[in-house]
Design a protein around this motif. Structure first.
Motif, mmCIF file in Angstrom:
data_model
loop_
_atom_site.group_PDB
_atom_site.id
_atom_site.type_symbol
_atom_site.label_atom_id
_atom_site.label_comp_id
_atom_site.label_asym_id
_atom_site.label_seq_id
_atom_site.Cartn_x
_atom_site.Cartn_y
_atom_site.Cartn_z
ATOM 1 N N HIS A 151 0.905 -1.125 -0.076
ATOM 2 C CA HIS A 151 -0.121 -0.070 0.105
ATOM 3 C C HIS A 151 0.965 1.272 0.028
ATOM 4 O O HIS A 151 0.539 2.383 -0.615
ATOM 5 C CB HIS A 151 -1.127 -0.130 1.262
ATOM 6 N N SER A 152 2.054 1.157 0.499
ATOM 7 C CA SER A 152 2.887 2.453 0.753
ATOM 8 C C SER A 152 3.344 2.718 -0.709
ATOM 9 O O SER A 152 3.812 3.860 -0.915
ATOM 10 C CB SER A 152 3.594 2.413 1.841
ATOM 11 N N VAL A 153 3.700 1.772 -1.288
ATOM 12 C CA VAL A 153 4.372 1.763 -2.906
ATOM 13 C C VAL A 153 3.128 2.709 -3.592
ATOM 14 O O VAL A 153 3.189 3.632 -4.397
ATOM 15 C CB VAL A 153 4.671 0.543 -3.596
ATOM 16 N N VAL A 154 1.968 1.996 -3.477
ATOM 17 C CA VAL A 154 0.934 2.591 -4.494
ATOM 18 C C VAL A 154 0.518 3.923 -4.085
ATOM 19 O O VAL A 154 0.242 4.845 -4.981
ATOM 20 C CB VAL A 154 -0.584 1.695 -4.081
ATOM 21 N N ASN A 155 0.588 4.155 -2.846
ATOM 22 C CA ASN A 155 0.203 5.239 -2.225
ATOM 23 C C ASN A 155 1.335 6.414 -2.592
ATOM 24 O O ASN A 155 1.035 7.662 -2.857
ATOM 25 C CB ASN A 155 0.363 5.414 -0.717
ATOM 26 N N LYS A 186 -3.265 9.375 -1.413
ATOM 27 C CA LYS A 186 -4.486 9.511 -0.974
ATOM 28 C C LYS A 186 -5.048 11.053 -1.079
ATOM 29 O O LYS A 186 -6.317 11.140 -1.229
ATOM 30 C CB LYS A 186 -4.683 9.050 0.498
ATOM 31 N N MET A 187 -4.112 11.806 -0.741
ATOM 32 C CA MET A 187 -4.668 13.177 -0.423
ATOM 33 C C MET A 187 -5.257 14.051 -1.839
ATOM 34 O O MET A 187 -5.866 15.073 -1.632
ATOM 35 C CB MET A 187 -3.423 14.097 -0.109
ATOM 36 N N ILE A 188 -4.730 13.132 -2.897
ATOM 37 C CA ILE A 188 -5.117 13.894 -4.494
ATOM 38 C C ILE A 188 -6.283 12.957 -4.840
ATOM 39 O O ILE A 188 -6.129 11.711 -4.936
ATOM 40 C CB ILE A 188 -3.906 14.046 -5.300
ATOM 41 N N MET A 206 -6.267 7.040 -11.703
ATOM 42 C CA MET A 206 -6.178 5.815 -10.561
ATOM 43 C C MET A 206 -5.322 4.636 -11.260
ATOM 44 O O MET A 206 -4.358 4.186 -10.572
ATOM 45 C CB MET A 206 -7.256 5.884 -9.606
ATOM 46 N N LEU A 207 -6.087 4.319 -12.171
ATOM 47 C CA LEU A 207 -5.706 2.868 -12.762
ATOM 48 C C LEU A 207 -4.405 2.957 -13.506
ATOM 49 O O LEU A 207 -3.629 2.171 -13.212
ATOM 50 C CB LEU A 207 -6.989 2.556 -13.821
ATOM 51 N N SER A 208 -4.070 4.247 -14.184
ATOM 52 C CA SER A 208 -2.899 4.306 -14.962
ATOM 53 C C SER A 208 -1.724 4.735 -13.685
ATOM 54 O O SER A 208 -0.769 3.739 -13.927
ATOM 55 C CB SER A 208 -2.803 5.604 -15.629
ATOM 56 N N ARG A 209 -1.919 5.303 -12.647
ATOM 57 C CA ARG A 209 -0.934 5.399 -11.824
ATOM 58 C C ARG A 209 -0.608 4.088 -11.167
ATOM 59 O O ARG A 209 0.383 3.735 -10.808
ATOM 60 C CB ARG A 209 -1.421 6.302 -10.782
#
Ligand SMILES: [Zn+2]
Length: 197
Positions: A176-180, A185-187, A194-197
């Protein structure tokens, strides 16, 4: 969000005919209730890091109270003791796990035997170096009374026997921290963003 995520994940496994024997989560109240009501054949266990974090917060607050700073050098030991209690208790009964946990309140005043019928003595060898010279708490002192309240609280009695003895959630937290990192989460991103990122 946590509950929705869990429900979807459980659906996914069901759809693929995979039975969930054990589920390890944090101690989110809603999750606990949902698992109890919807996953009768699954053993629900708590991630140790999350329970330890809650305890650490309480001990830290205690160490800031008047005449209670002596608890500070014990905070790390108590977290270690929690991990040890969990890791060494696979398939043991709840009362024994709790007895192991509660033995810390004797150890901390330099008593290592006669804890309880179920768990009579500490399992460490003779204490050496730093462990031996650490300042023991004094029975009857304010800090010791308050520490006992934390060790033996209703919450602990419920949480300790549920600690996961094996799997923890740290790998998932890492993921989760890599995804984050790429999708903070703040944006707020669009679904595509989201999917692309
Ligand atoms: Zn001991």
């Amino acid at each position: 969000m946590e509950k929705e995520g869990l429900q979807r994940s459980v659906e996914f496994f069901k759809h693929h005919n995979i039975n969930i024997k054990t589920l390890v989560t944090d101690r989110h109240v809603q999750i606990k209730k949902w698992v109890r009501e919807n996953m009768e054949d699954t053993t629900h266990a708590f991630d140790v890091w999350h329970v330890a974090k809650g305890m650490k917060k309480k001990l830290f607050a205690l160490s800031k109270e008047k005449d209670c700073s002596d608890v500070s050098p014990w905070i790390k030991s108590m977290v270690n003791h929690m991990y040890w209690t969990a890791a060494s208790s696979a398939n043991l009964n709840e009362d024994l796990i709790l007895a192991k946990w509660q033995s810390i309140s004797n150890h901390i005043i330099n008593i290592h035997d006669g804890h309880s019928t179920l768990f009579p003595s500490c399992q460490h060898d003779d204490l050496e170096g730093r462990e031996r010279h650490k300042k023991w708490l004094k029975p009857g002192s304010k800090v010791y009374e308050k520490l006992q309240d934390i060790v033996n609280s209703r919450q602990m009695k419920k949480d300790i026997p549920m600690l996961s003895s094996g799997q923890q959630t740290s790998e998932l937290e890492g993921f989760h921290s890599v995804v984050n990192h790429f999708a903070p989460k703040m944006i707020g991103f669009s679904f595509h963003g989201m999917l692309s990122r």
